[in-house]
Design a protein around this motif. Structure first.
Motif, PDB file in Angstrom:
ATOM      1  N   ARG A 298       0.816  -1.141  -0.030  1.00 62.50           N
ATOM      2  CA  ARG A 298       0.039   0.060   0.071  1.00 62.50           C
ATOM      3  C   ARG A 298       0.738   1.370  -0.015  1.00 62.50           C
ATOM      4  O   ARG A 298       0.476   2.257   0.299  1.00 62.50           O
ATOM      5  CB  ARG A 298      -0.915  -0.006   1.330  1.00 62.50           C
ATOM      6  CG  ARG A 298      -1.923  -1.293   1.288  1.00 62.50           C
ATOM      7  CD  ARG A 298      -2.702  -1.534   0.150  1.00 62.50           C
ATOM      8  NE  ARG A 298      -3.625  -0.383  -0.294  1.00 62.50           N
ATOM      9  CZ  ARG A 298      -4.576  -0.625  -1.187  1.00 62.50           C
ATOM     10  NH1 ARG A 298      -4.645  -1.671  -1.991  1.00 62.50           N
ATOM     11  NH2 ARG A 298      -5.563   0.551  -1.432  1.00 62.50           N
ATOM     12  N   ASP A 301      -0.624   3.364  -5.223  1.00 65.61           N
ATOM     13  CA  ASP A 301      -2.130   2.757  -5.517  1.00 65.61           C
ATOM     14  C   ASP A 301      -2.074   2.893  -7.001  1.00 65.61           C
ATOM     15  O   ASP A 301      -1.289   3.111  -7.652  1.00 65.61           O
ATOM     16  CB  ASP A 301      -3.276   3.721  -4.980  1.00 65.61           C
ATOM     17  CG  ASP A 301      -3.117   5.399  -5.084  1.00 65.61           C
ATOM     18  OD1 ASP A 301      -3.250   5.515  -6.343  1.00 65.61           O
ATOM     19  OD2 ASP A 301      -3.031   6.091  -4.163  1.00 65.61           O
ATOM     20  N   ASP A 333      -5.417  -7.255  -3.544  1.00 66.33           N
ATOM     21  CA  ASP A 333      -4.970  -6.188  -2.582  1.00 66.33           C
ATOM     22  C   ASP A 333      -4.065  -7.636  -1.581  1.00 66.33           C
ATOM     23  O   ASP A 333      -4.721  -8.148  -0.738  1.00 66.33           O
ATOM     24  CB  ASP A 333      -5.821  -5.744  -1.650  1.00 66.33           C
ATOM     25  CG  ASP A 333      -5.129  -4.984  -0.835  1.00 66.33           C
ATOM     26  OD1 ASP A 333      -3.917  -5.111  -0.462  1.00 66.33           O
ATOM     27  OD2 ASP A 333      -5.738  -4.099   0.082  1.00 66.33           O
ATOM     28  N   ARG A 343     -11.034  -7.531  -4.488  1.00 65.73           N
ATOM     29  CA  ARG A 343     -12.109  -6.351  -4.650  1.00 65.73           C
ATOM     30  C   ARG A 343     -12.398  -6.404  -6.220  1.00 65.73           C
ATOM     31  O   ARG A 343     -11.553  -6.341  -6.882  1.00 65.73           O
ATOM     32  CB  ARG A 343     -11.848  -5.120  -4.094  1.00 65.73           C
ATOM     33  CG  ARG A 343     -11.619  -4.977  -2.659  1.00 65.73           C
ATOM     34  CD  ARG A 343     -11.366  -3.965  -1.946  1.00 65.73           C
ATOM     35  NE  ARG A 343     -10.508  -3.821  -0.745  1.00 65.73           N
ATOM     36  CZ  ARG A 343      -9.470  -3.767  -0.342  1.00 65.73           C
ATOM     37  NH1 ARG A 343      -8.567  -3.345  -1.441  1.00 65.73           N
ATOM     38  NH2 ARG A 343      -8.970  -3.849   0.698  1.00 65.73           N
ATOM     39  N   GLU A 347     -14.757  -0.998  -6.856  1.00 68.32           N
ATOM     40  CA  GLU A 347     -14.506  -0.775  -5.366  1.00 68.32           C
ATOM     41  C   GLU A 347     -13.052  -0.257  -4.828  1.00 68.32           C
ATOM     42  O   GLU A 347     -13.274   0.807  -4.184  1.00 68.32           O
ATOM     43  CB  GLU A 347     -14.923  -2.079  -4.633  1.00 68.32           C
ATOM     44  CG  GLU A 347     -16.324  -2.533  -4.844  1.00 68.32           C
ATOM     45  CD  GLU A 347     -16.471  -4.004  -4.152  1.00 68.32           C
ATOM     46  OE1 GLU A 347     -15.366  -4.511  -3.910  1.00 68.32           O
ATOM     47  OE2 GLU A 347     -17.629  -4.270  -4.312  1.00 68.32           O
ATOM     48  N   GLU A 348     -12.227  -0.786  -5.656  1.00 69.13           N
ATOM     49  CA  GLU A 348     -10.723  -0.107  -5.200  1.00 69.13           C
ATOM     50  C   GLU A 348     -10.503   1.318  -5.860  1.00 69.13           C
ATOM     51  O   GLU A 348      -9.924   2.147  -5.101  1.00 69.13           O
ATOM     52  CB  GLU A 348      -9.725  -1.150  -5.890  1.00 69.13           C
ATOM     53  CG  GLU A 348      -8.455  -0.628  -5.809  1.00 69.13           C
ATOM     54  CD  GLU A 348      -7.987  -0.596  -4.318  1.00 69.13           C
ATOM     55  OE1 GLU A 348      -7.038   0.002  -3.922  1.00 69.13           O
ATOM     56  OE2 GLU A 348      -8.632  -1.413  -3.548  1.00 69.13           O
ATOM     57  N   ARG A 351     -12.138   3.472  -3.258  1.00 68.08           N
ATOM     58  CA  ARG A 351     -11.466   3.593  -2.129  1.00 68.08           C
ATOM     59  C   ARG A 351     -10.251   4.536  -2.307  1.00 68.08           C
ATOM     60  O   ARG A 351      -9.824   5.227  -1.599  1.00 68.08           O
ATOM     61  CB  ARG A 351     -10.690   2.194  -1.712  1.00 68.08           C
ATOM     62  CG  ARG A 351     -11.710   1.155  -1.194  1.00 68.08           C
ATOM     63  CD  ARG A 351     -11.175  -0.232  -1.028  1.00 68.08           C
ATOM     64  NE  ARG A 351      -9.870  -0.388  -0.481  1.00 68.08           N
ATOM     65  CZ  ARG A 351      -9.565  -0.524   0.861  1.00 68.08           C
ATOM     66  NH1 ARG A 351     -10.842  -0.647   1.489  1.00 68.08           N
ATOM     67  NH2 ARG A 351      -8.445  -0.597   1.511  1.00 68.08           N
ATOM     68  N   VAL A 352      -9.596   4.475  -3.574  1.00 69.23           N
ATOM     69  CA  VAL A 352      -8.440   5.183  -3.688  1.00 69.23           C
ATOM     70  C   VAL A 352      -8.813   6.822  -3.745  1.00 69.23           C
ATOM     71  O   VAL A 352      -8.209   7.868  -3.559  1.00 69.23           O
ATOM     72  CB  VAL A 352      -7.642   5.082  -4.924  1.00 69.23           C
ATOM     73  CG1 VAL A 352      -6.490   5.989  -5.389  1.00 69.23           C
ATOM     74  CG2 VAL A 352      -6.962   3.585  -4.892  1.00 69.23           C
ATOM     75  N   TYR A 353     -10.135   6.990  -4.569  1.00 72.26           N
ATOM     76  CA  TYR A 353     -10.562   8.535  -4.630  1.00 72.26           C
ATOM     77  C   TYR A 353     -10.913   8.963  -3.462  1.00 72.26           C
ATOM     78  O   TYR A 353     -10.491  10.083  -3.188  1.00 72.26           O
ATOM     79  CB  TYR A 353     -12.023   7.969  -5.486  1.00 72.26           C
ATOM     80  CG  TYR A 353     -12.743   9.435  -5.370  1.00 72.26           C
ATOM     81  CD1 TYR A 353     -12.419  10.378  -6.206  1.00 72.26           C
ATOM     82  CD2 TYR A 353     -14.018   9.587  -4.736  1.00 72.26           C
ATOM     83  CE1 TYR A 353     -13.221  11.900  -6.500  1.00 72.26           C
ATOM     84  CE2 TYR A 353     -14.608  10.847  -4.627  1.00 72.26           C
ATOM     85  CZ  TYR A 353     -14.363  11.702  -5.464  1.00 72.26           C
ATOM     86  OH  TYR A 353     -14.996  13.088  -5.535  1.00 72.26           O
ATOM     87  N   ARG A 354     -11.569   8.082  -2.242  1.00 72.48           N
ATOM     88  CA  ARG A 354     -11.954   8.754  -1.300  1.00 72.48           C
ATOM     89  C   ARG A 354     -10.587   8.959   0.030  1.00 72.48           C
ATOM     90  O   ARG A 354     -10.684   9.854   0.494  1.00 72.48           O
ATOM     91  CB  ARG A 354     -12.849   7.823  -0.481  1.00 72.48           C
ATOM     92  CG  ARG A 354     -14.327   7.748  -0.903  1.00 72.48           C
ATOM     93  CD  ARG A 354     -14.986   9.009  -0.791  1.00 72.48           C
ATOM     94  NE  ARG A 354     -16.402   8.956  -1.205  1.00 72.48           N
ATOM     95  CZ  ARG A 354     -17.054  10.072  -1.582  1.00 72.48           C
ATOM     96  NH1 ARG A 354     -16.465  11.230  -1.331  1.00 72.48           N
ATOM     97  NH2 ARG A 354     -18.254   9.925  -2.130  1.00 72.48           N
ATOM     98  N   SER A 355      -9.675   8.048  -0.259  1.00 70.84           N
ATOM     99  CA  SER A 355      -8.537   7.980   0.738  1.00 70.84           C
ATOM    100  C   SER A 355      -7.530   8.858   0.327  1.00 70.84           C
ATOM    101  O   SER A 355      -6.860   9.380   0.988  1.00 70.84           O
ATOM    102  CB  SER A 355      -7.926   6.654   0.855  1.00 70.84           C
ATOM    103  OG  SER A 355      -7.523   5.943  -0.333  1.00 70.84           O
ATOM    104  N   ASN A 359      -8.937  13.614  -0.744  1.00 73.24           N
ATOM    105  CA  ASN A 359      -8.411  13.712   0.456  1.00 73.24           C
ATOM    106  C   ASN A 359      -7.820  15.067   0.935  1.00 73.24           C
ATOM    107  O   ASN A 359      -6.762  15.421   0.579  1.00 73.24           O
ATOM    108  CB  ASN A 359      -7.625  12.402   1.346  1.00 73.24           C
ATOM    109  CG  ASN A 359      -7.471  12.538   2.603  1.00 73.24           C
ATOM    110  OD1 ASN A 359      -7.521  13.513   3.286  1.00 73.24           O
ATOM    111  ND2 ASN A 359      -6.996  11.274   3.036  1.00 73.24           N
TER     112      ASN A 359
END
Length: 465
Positions: A298, A301, A333, A343, A347-348, A351-355, A359
């Motif tokens: 991680r 990404d 992952d 995933r 969905e991944e 996740r990258v967009y939000r995190s 951010n």
């Protein structure tokens, strides 16, 4: 597990001092350029339980290719394969028959061969290690009674570096494919053998000899032309020089259609051969149900590099252009080796967009880096757009969120405008292109006008400079 006091003592006496020596990266780089000695060290990802990699900045060595996949990698790959099959079966009510997997050389070096181990596990084949050096000396076909599921017909799309660094693994996988294709099992349990039989008949009808038809029907390892690297999509996406899926798919197929095998004698690479076989590659793509790409740590990404969208997105676009529908796209992952996860690609990406992408902490971090920080923000938008263009995996709210966070936020927008007007122009143009190509569907006219104005403002600043 070690008692807490021992763990804390190790962190304070070993781990923390090693982390605090990060400045050695610059020091040793200058030493190397000056022709001085740099201490050697193992390679790998510290977040994958490899603290011996620290401190960074040393002259790292890679791996013994004869010991790949390692037994640890086999354990990770086997678990990842079972997770993928379980996920697909729960969603579709049947076992997967065909799968495409991208293999990278750098990831193989970091993990000891998680990806190739997963490919072998999907086939129902296990590596055999010798007693002392634990080098891979053979393969063992797992019987269906032990496997307890059908085998999966796996096609590999290898990177140029993987081709150059691991010819032995290409040969190992070819041995596994040949062995599985020769098994006398029902087609429902061994789709690879059934497909090889059908393809052999097909190629013989096309005029090939029986031997050549059998060789071609077993092609399962494809990559770029010998001596070439990449997947051919970066130039198209950057220059906007494409019209539809067919353009992207054709570029990917043209770059990726070289079959690597030890059975023919044309262009040799490390004992292997790379033959242009677009018809055979398209045959594989027409039947592909699953497109998989794994990530082993991680520390980065999917939107940190153009390679992800080129390999997974390009493969997805090629399958879609030939089948008329998107394959099932998965992201593996494997950052926690004891618990690999699977995933959906959508969905991944979410996740990258939000995190990271929107951010505020990440944006603030980029703003500390001036010109380069603005460039990284622009590159992230490019990679998100390219993933959507190739794999259809980005939602409208993500484009809207980027516009709000990067261009409509007065502080962030002013930062990009001041430090890197080229990045401001490129972000706005990329969002406009997403709308023009129908990727960002529900966008209002006011937003489009705002984006066009930002492009003009950035152009004015660039011309002034």
């Amino acid at each position: 597990p070690a008692p807490l006091p021992l763990s804390l003592d190790w962190i304070s006496s070993k781990l923390l001092p090693a982390l605090q020596q990060t400045h050695q990266e610059i020091t040793n780089l200058l030493h190397g350029l000056d022709g001085k000695y740099i201490q050697s060290a193992p390679s790998g990802a510290p977040t994958r339980g490899r603290p011996e990699v620290l401190p960074t900045g040393r002259n790292f060595y890679s791996v013994d290719i004869r010991a790949i996949p390692t037994e640890t990698a086999w354990d990770v790959g086997r678990k990842a394969a079972e997770n993928l099959i379980e996920c697909y079966t729960q969603e579709h009510g049947e076992y997967p028959k065909t799968l495409g997997l991208s293999l990278w050389g750098t990831a193989t070096m970091r993990t000891g061969g998680d990806d190739i181990a997963e490919a072998l596990a999907l086939l129902g084949v296990r590596p055999v290690w010798d007693g002392a050096a634990r080098r891979v000396v053979d393969i063992e076909i797992l019987p269906l009674s032990i496997l307890a599921r059908p085998r999966v017909d796996v096609t590999l799309r290898i990177s140029g570096f993987f081709r150059d660094a691991f010819p032995n693994l290409i040969d190992l996988f070819e041995q596994a494919v040949t062995a599985v294709a020769a098994l006398d099992e029902l087609s429902e349990y061994n789709p690879l053998a059934e497909q090889v039989r059908q393809d052999t008949d097909f190629w013989m009808q096309q005029g090939l000899t029986s031997e050549n038809a059998q060789v071609r029907s077993r092609y399962r390892v494809f990559g770029s032309q010998p001596g070439a690297y990449g997947a051919g999509l970066q130039g198209l996406i950057e220059s906007q020089n494409w019209t539809d899926d067919e353009d992207l798919a054709r570029a990917y197929i043209n770059w990726s259609c070289y079959a690597y095998t030890s059975a023919d004698t044309n262009q040799s690479i490390g004992g292997l051969v790379g033959n242009a076989a677009p018809e055979a590659f398209e045959q594989r793509l027409k039947q592909m149900q699953v497109v998989l790409h794994n990530q082993d740590n991680r520390e980065h990404d999917l939107l940190d590099s153009d390679d992800y969208y080129q390999f997974q997105g390009g493969l997805t676009a090629a399958v879609r252009s030939l089948q008329g529908k998107n394959p099932q796209t998965y992201f593996g992952d494997n950052s926690i080796p004891a618990q690999p996860r699977i995933r959906k690609l959508k969905e991944e990406i979410a996740r990258v967009y939000r995190s990271r992408v929107v951010n505020p902490k990440w944006i603030a971090g980029m703003m500390r880096h001036g010109y380069k920080g603005a460039f990284e923000m622009s590159a992230t938008v490019d990679y998100l757009f390219a993933y959507d263009a190739t794999a259809k995996c980005v939602e409208d709210y993500m484009y809207q969120g980027i516009a709000q966070a990067y261009l409509l936020d007065p502080i962030v927008s002013e930062f990009i405008h001041r430090k890197n007007p080229y990045a401001l122009r490129d972000i706005a143009e990329r969002l406009l292109e997403a709308s023009q190509r129908g990727l960002w569907e529900n966008v209002n006219i006011l937003m489009l006008e705002t984006l066009r104005n930002l492009v003009h403002q950035a152009e004015a600043v660039i011309e002034e400079k």
